[in-house]
Motif scaffolding. Sequence first.
Motif, short mmCIF file in Angstrom:
data_model
loop_
_atom_site.label_atom_id
_atom_site.label_comp_id
_atom_site.label_asym_id
_atom_site.label_seq_id
_atom_site.Cartn_x
_atom_site.Cartn_y
_atom_site.Cartn_z
N SER A 280 37.18 38.48 19.16
CA SER A 280 38.41 38.82 19.87
C SER A 280 38.14 39.43 21.25
CB SER A 280 39.21 39.81 19.04
OG SER A 280 40.34 40.26 19.75
N GLY B 15 38.11 39.79 14.47
CA GLY B 15 38.92 40.72 15.23
C GLY B 15 38.19 41.99 15.58
N THR C 285 36.31 42.61 11.76
CA THR C 285 37.05 42.14 10.59
C THR C 285 37.33 40.65 10.73
OG1 THR C 285 39.15 42.73 11.62
CG2 THR C 285 38.15 44.37 10.17
N GLN D 136 39.59 37.82 10.58
CA GLN D 136 41.04 37.70 10.57
C GLN D 136 41.50 36.36 10.00
OE1 GLN D 136 42.03 38.42 14.68
NE2 GLN D 136 42.24 40.62 14.29
N ARG D 137 40.76 35.30 10.30
CA ARG D 137 41.19 33.97 9.85
C ARG D 137 39.99 33.05 9.85
NH1 ARG D 137 42.92 29.44 12.65
NH2 ARG D 137 42.97 30.54 14.61
#
Length: 139
Positions: free
Chosen positions: A32, A100, A104, A106-107
Amino acid sequence: MIKRIATALVAAPLLWILFLFHCRPVVALHYSREASDSIGFFFMVDYSTIKRGLAPGETVVVPTPMFPRADMHYLLSFPFDSADALEISQPFSRIDVCVGPGATIQRTETRHGFLARFTQPSQPCEPAAHEPNGRDRMR
């Protein structure tokens, strides 16, 4: 005529090796832009481990074996930054992992078509920012 046949016989195996090297299935990590710190990740393929870092907004593409064994195992982890991990055991052509802030996951998006290895994710990892009036803001 014999020179052309000899050249083709020498060039064909070299082209095949280059094809196999550049057309391997890939795992693409998209970190990100909203993150503030760099992170490190480990990508384990059976007993081989790749250790690298990601800066905010960076994308890293990790190639995997072209012809994996049926019991081949992949594990993506962020051991120093997060407890999140991704375990892969099914065949794939390309997996996009959106990471992210705080390392983490996220997708993830798994694609199976051969040409998917060379394309971008169908959905961007960064959500579009919206203004109060509903129009997307340009970045």
